[in-house]
Scaffold this motif. Structure first.
Motif, mmCIF file in Angstrom:
data_model
loop_
_atom_site.group_PDB
_atom_site.id
_atom_site.type_symbol
_atom_site.label_atom_id
_atom_site.label_comp_id
_atom_site.label_asym_id
_atom_site.label_seq_id
_atom_site.Cartn_x
_atom_site.Cartn_y
_atom_site.Cartn_z
ATOM 1 N N LEU A 4 41.629 31.920 34.720
ATOM 2 C CA LEU A 4 41.888 32.863 35.818
ATOM 3 C C LEU A 4 42.782 34.026 35.351
ATOM 4 O O LEU A 4 42.723 35.127 35.897
ATOM 5 N N LYS B 208 35.517 34.032 38.352
ATOM 6 C CA LYS B 208 36.678 33.178 38.635
ATOM 7 C C LYS B 208 36.343 32.137 39.714
ATOM 8 O O LYS B 208 36.781 30.994 39.627
ATOM 9 N N ALA C 279 35.823 38.649 39.531
ATOM 10 C CA ALA C 279 36.120 37.771 40.665
ATOM 11 C C ALA C 279 35.069 36.673 40.823
ATOM 12 O O ALA C 279 35.399 35.510 41.067
ATOM 13 N N TYR D 19 45.401 43.345 43.820
ATOM 14 C CA TYR D 19 44.686 42.613 42.765
ATOM 15 C C TYR D 19 43.363 43.322 42.468
ATOM 16 O O TYR D 19 42.980 43.533 41.325
ATOM 17 N N THR D 20 42.667 43.692 43.532
ATOM 18 C CA THR D 20 41.365 44.328 43.414
ATOM 19 C C THR D 20 41.419 45.577 42.537
ATOM 20 O O THR D 20 40.511 45.844 41.763
ATOM 21 N N PRO E 180 47.435 33.656 41.964
ATOM 22 C CA PRO E 180 46.586 34.594 41.214
ATOM 23 C C PRO E 180 47.319 35.876 40.812
ATOM 24 O O PRO E 180 46.971 36.492 39.816
ATOM 25 N N VAL F 164 38.651 38.984 47.199
ATOM 26 C CA VAL F 164 38.682 40.103 46.253
ATOM 27 C C VAL F 164 37.288 40.720 46.139
ATOM 28 O O VAL F 164 37.121 41.938 46.184
ATOM 29 N N TYR G 257 39.689 34.733 45.565
ATOM 30 C CA TYR G 257 38.776 35.539 44.741
ATOM 31 C C TYR G 257 37.553 35.978 45.540
ATOM 32 O O TYR G 257 36.983 37.019 45.294
#
Ligand SMILES: [Zn+2]
Length: 385
Positions: free
Chosen positions: A382, A354, A351, A342-343, A226, A319, A316
């Motif tokens: 994604l 996804k 998220a 990522y967040t 990711p 996340v 995810y």
């Protein structure tokens, strides 16, 4: 005293029912508790077939499932004449296989008591196979007990499920899986906790992960995907990586098994023996076996991709948890920093979308969509911000 039910992690709600049935089966009368057909359902890894096998052991064991006597041990390893465990490696169970099974189990149990058939993948019965089975289940007065396993009740033909008693297994808690890995498999507490957490209550997967270094490192690669979805090119590349890893993992398991099976078959035909009839017979049998192995390999690759996608979904999911500030329930605590970075770079609402996209891809795969194409489409999804 230990019992065959001890390892049914988190299934206390059905153990009492099974024990009651075993006790009732001893009285000889056809009581409410003991019926001839059962369906065990539950999510993958909840141990539905382990529960069915434990029940089979308890039914034929003189001590109601001690787990230590000859009856219990031979039932678990497939050596008991009155217990038959049907495992399917192909994509479906065909009517010929059921007919053959029915002739095999038509005899009275050799030891008195019961004859038990455990069918691990009752959801793979073709319609005609299911109908053939139905006739056997409906037959009154037999000493055969049918234990069918399937993911959900909907996977079993209505005519069959209406004649079965239904037991629904639960996904065991992470704590319960951790404990069983420590106690039963001698796995260290730290590793057991990690494996139980990332396997989400799937005991088989947790054990596989905890005892397999290469599986753990493959998983690590997948969980980094990711973070690498910066472009469409990267998305396509990631799809390829995921499919390659899943395929290699599945092949490693099946190749070894395939070879052993062919060898065993050739031995059965008298490897090296001459004589025309024997040679053609052996060649035909090997060819048939190879066909079966091919269909099993296809299924194993699909299962393996499915597992990888489930792993990705937990990324995810974490996340989302991080965005909500619920950091103590993060599954992948080993990549906490990656999840946090990522967040901060993706909008809050994406998220959940996804996770939805991953579930849809799994759904397509289960309906035989082409694996690489499905994963490519998913990775493009994604990659989108
Ligand atoms: Zn026993």
């Amino acid at each position: 005293m230990s019992s065959v039910f001890d390892d049914l992690v988190g299934q206390e709600h059905i153990i009492d029912i099974l024990k009651g049935a075993v006790a009732a089966s001893r009285t000889g009368s056809d009581s409410q508790e003991m019926t001839h057909a059962w369906v065990f359902t539950g999510p993958p890894g909840s141990g539905r077939s382990s529960a069915a096998v434990a029940f089979a052991q308890a039914l034929i064991c003189p001590n109601q499932g001690c787990g230590a006597c000859n009856e219990c041990l031979s039932a678990a390893t497939g050596g008991h004449p009155d217990v038959e465990v049907i495992r399917t490696d192909g994509l479906s169970i065909k009517v010929e296989e059921i007919r053959e099974l029915l002739t095999r189990v038509a005899w009275a149990p050799s030891m008195g008591g019961w004859r038990v058939v455990v069918m691990e993948d009752a959801d793979r019965l073709t319609e005609s196979a299911a109908n053939a089975l139905l006739k056997a289940i409906e037959e009154p007065g037999t000493r055969t007990v049918w234990l069918l396993c399937a993911p959900t009740l909907h996977d079993v033909l209505p005519t069959i499920r209406s004649r079965c008693r239904h037991l629904q297994l639960r996904t065991p808690s992470i704590e319960a899986v951790t404990q069983v890995l420590i106690r039963r498999d001698n796995i260290s507490p730290t590793m057991a906790d990690f494996a139980a957490r990332v396997s989400q209550g799937h005991i088989g997967r947790a054990k596989f992960l905890a005892t397999n270094e290469s599986v753990r490192s493959n998983r690590k690669v997948i969980m980094q995907l990711p973070l690498q979805l910066g472009s469409l090119a990267a998305a396509f590349q990631s799809a390829q990586i995921l499919v390659d890893i899943a395929t290699t993992e599945a092949q490693a398991t099946s190749e070894e098994r395939d070879e052993k099976e062919v060898e065993k078959l050739q031995e059965a035909y008298g490897k090296g023996a001459t004589g025309r009839g024997m040679a053609t017979g052996a060649a035909k049998a090997v060819k048939e076996l190879e066909k079966e192995q091919k269909s099993r390999a296809t299924r194993m690759v699909r299962d393996s991709i499915d597992g990888a996608l489930l792993d990705l979904a937990t990324f995810y999911r974490d996340v989302m948890m991080a965005q909500l500030g619920v950091t103590d329930s993060i599954i992948n605590s080993d990549i906490r920093t990656e999840i946090e970075s990522y967040t901060s770079s993706f909008p809050v609402h994406t998220a959940a979308q996804k996770v939805g996209a991953i579930m849809e891809a799994r759904n397509h795969l289960s309906m035989n969509a082409a694996p690489l194409l499905t994963c490519e489409a998913l990775m493009c999804d994604l990659a989108r911000k």
